[in-house]
Design an enzyme around this catalytic site. Sequence first.
Site, short mmCIF file in Angstrom:
data_model
loop_
_atom_site.label_atom_id
_atom_site.label_comp_id
_atom_site.label_asym_id
_atom_site.label_seq_id
_atom_site.Cartn_x
_atom_site.Cartn_y
_atom_site.Cartn_z
N LYS A 266 28.64 11.33 83.22
CA LYS A 266 28.69 12.68 83.71
C LYS A 266 27.35 12.90 84.02
CE LYS A 266 29.28 17.33 81.65
NZ LYS A 266 29.23 18.32 80.60
N LYS B 63 21.00 16.55 82.82
CA LYS B 63 19.45 16.25 82.91
C LYS B 63 19.24 15.35 81.52
CE LYS B 63 18.43 20.51 80.41
NZ LYS B 63 19.27 21.80 80.63
N LYS C 83 23.11 18.98 68.51
CA LYS C 83 21.73 18.88 69.11
C LYS C 83 20.60 18.58 68.06
CE LYS C 83 19.72 21.70 72.73
NZ LYS C 83 19.29 23.25 73.21
#
Length: 326
Positions: A193, A196, A112
Site C-alpha cells: 500500500k 509515506k 503507533k
Amino acid sequence: MKRILSGVQASGRLHLGNLVGALQNWVRLQDSYSCYYFVADWHALTSGYENPRAINQSTIDLLVNFLAAGLDPEKCTIFVQSMVPEHAELHLILSMITPLGWLERVPTYKEKKEEITDRDLSTYGFLGYPVLQSADILLYRANLVPVGADQLPHLEITREIARRFNHFYGEVLPEPEALLTQYPKVPGVDGRKMSKSYGNAVYLSDSPQEVQQKIRTMMTDPARKLRTDPGNPELCPVYHLHKVFSASDEQDWVVKGCLSAGIGCIDCKKVLIKNVLAVLGPIWEKRRALMENPAYLREIAVEGSRKAGASAKETMGMVKEALSWF
Ligand code: TRP
Ligand code: SF4
C-alpha cells in the site's frame, strides 16, 4: 445542508494515494455539502513536537495541495487548526469527561506507540490525540466525516464523547458519521500500500523526473523474468495503478499484452507514466503558481480560518451555555 468536515495531519507530504483516496473525494463533495477542510497542525505536534518547523513546512505544502487538487475557497472552508483556537478550548472541556480507558483502548494509539521508537510518546498530548480529533469534528457539529477505514476508531470515540457530553449537559453535540469512500487500491512502487512510512510513495511534490524514475523502476509481476514470459496483471502493482490512472482501452491493452507477453513491462510503464504525468501536470502548474504567491496562500488560510472560527464560536457558545457559564 449537511455539514462535512475532514482534515489531514501536517506530518509530511501528500502522495498519489492521498490524492485518489481523499482529496479528489473532498473536491467532489464541495459541490453538494457545506464542507470544512483543514490542516491538523496540532495533531502533528502530538508525535512531532521536536520539530515544529517541519510541521510548518508541511502545513504550507498541504494548503498548496488542497488548492492545486481543486478545492475551491469559494465553495468550501479551508483552514488551519491552530488558527482557530476554539479547537483547543473544546479539547480541554472534552478531556475532562473522557475516561482514560477509552483512550488506552484506541488501536491506533498502541500501534503507533510501538511503531515509533525514536521519540518518547509517553506524553499526555499523544494519548489525547483522539480527544483533539473529537474536538475538531464536534466543534463544527459536523454530520459526516469522510475518512479512510484506519480512522474509524477515532470516529467511534468521537461519537462516544459526544454522547457522554450530551448525557451530562444536554443535547448539544450531534453524533457524526463516517463517510467511508470506496476508493481503488493504490499500491506504492514496491507493491505494498502506498504510504509515506514505507518509502514507496509518489508525491505530488515530486518532479516529473522523479515520477518517471519511480515508475520505471517499479516492481512488476516477478513471473515476467524475460520479455517472452507472460505475466499476470492482477499480481502487478503497475496494473493496479493503470486501473486508477489509465483509460479502459489502455487497461485492456495491458491485460491482453501482459497475459500473452505481447507487450513488455517497459512499454506498459511508459503508458502509465504518460497518464500519471497527465494527472499531475495541471496540479504541478497550480502548485508552482501558488508557491510563487505566499501572500495569497496566507490570505486563503486567514480568511478560511476566520469563517471556520465563526462556526466554532457558535458551537462554543452553545457548549458554554450547556455548562451554565455566562
Ligand atoms: N487523524 C487524521 C489523520 O491521521 C487527521 C485528523 C485530525 C482528522 N482531525 C480530524 C480527520 C478530524 C478527520 C476529522 O490524518
Ligand atoms: Fe506489470 Fe505491465 Fe509488466 Fe504486466 S506488462 S507485469 S502489468 S508492468
